[in-house]
Design a protein around this motif. Sequence first.
Motif, PDB file in Angstrom:
ATOM      1  N   MET A 246      18.335 -49.024 -34.702  1.00  0.00           N
ATOM      2  CA  MET A 246      18.660 -49.377 -35.027  1.00  0.00           C
ATOM      3  C   MET A 246      19.755 -50.027 -35.981  1.00  0.00           C
ATOM      4  SD  MET A 246      18.380 -51.315 -31.854  1.00  0.00           S
ATOM      5  CE  MET A 246      18.045 -49.541 -31.389  1.00  0.00           C
ATOM      6  N   ALA A 247      19.183 -49.966 -37.075  1.00  0.00           N
ATOM      7  CA  ALA A 247      20.380 -49.438 -38.409  1.00  0.00           C
ATOM      8  C   ALA A 247      19.479 -49.330 -39.026  1.00  0.00           C
ATOM      9  CB  ALA A 247      20.376 -51.817 -38.816  1.00  0.00           C
ATOM     10  N   TYR A 248      21.052 -48.539 -40.394  1.00  0.00           N
ATOM     11  CA  TYR A 248      19.830 -47.739 -41.731  1.00  0.00           C
ATOM     12  C   TYR A 248      20.974 -48.390 -42.893  1.00  0.00           C
ATOM     13  CZ  TYR A 248      19.871 -43.474 -38.500  1.00  0.00           C
ATOM     14  OH  TYR A 248      19.470 -42.492 -37.600  1.00  0.00           O
ATOM     15  N   ILE A 249      20.769 -49.466 -42.198  1.00  0.00           N
ATOM     16  CA  ILE A 249      21.047 -50.490 -43.214  1.00  0.00           C
ATOM     17  C   ILE A 249      20.155 -50.348 -44.868  1.00  0.00           C
ATOM     18  CG2 ILE A 249      21.486 -53.094 -44.206  1.00  0.00           C
ATOM     19  CD1 ILE A 249      22.175 -53.564 -41.755  1.00  0.00           C
TER      20      ILE A 249
END
Length: 270
Positions: A246-249
């Motif tokens: 969903m994300a690599y934040i």
Amino acid sequence: MTEEDGKTVNRRTFIKNSSMVAGGIVGGTVLGGLLTNQWIDKKETPTKDAKLPIDEARVFFSRKKDFDVLSAATERIFPEDELGPGAVALGVPYFIDRQLASAWGTNAKEYMRDPFWQDDRARDYEHKDTPQNKSGPNTSTKAPTRTPRYQTRMNRGEMMLEGVRTIDKVSMEKFSDSFTKLEEEDQNAVLTMFENGEIDMEGVAAVTFFNLLVQLTLEGAYADPAYGGNKDMMGWKMKEYPGPRMAYIDDIEAEEFIVMEQKSLRDYQG
């Protein structure tokens, strides 16, 4: 209450329950379930944790022989080796089966009428006065303009059925045995004939069929397991691909290399 009265009551109760069963009340109703539970062996009652192998059920190929030929062909295109499992272990044949049973397999959302490109490697049906070609037979000698998609009236499902059956037919003609029973070297020889366009097929070029078979095999090996292939994400594990995120934040500024565990779309859907 006398003993005889007790027997009468018991008999009446039994007859009442039996008449309800005979009258159809038990047929799939909650009440019927309550009435018949006393006769069900608790050991045979299925638990809610029991799961059917839905991913390993054919929905397009009605003939097992066709499916077996498809499986053997995909295994030659994507064979098992020291790096990991082959197409069959990855569930590729079932992936293809599900795709062909979908709207994609029937070309439901694609324009399927003329013109069809004609050349030495892409032969097609002769233009006939059919519902698909209401303008009548094509007497023009000029080849139609080439278009992006493959050129045939057959949808993908029809193409694959014709293809796997032709594979087996060629195997019988060249090696006197079914494709599934040939040695790997002979199976490779048969598929090479299709790749080189040496086989005549009804309605579609052998090269077109072979390219579609290769495309579907690779997609089945590496697509998200939610679509039926890439069983246990083994295809991704061979490539060390972690799957969708969903994300690599939280990780984008990490100084050390991060090894991520594979995740499928199913992991985000509960």
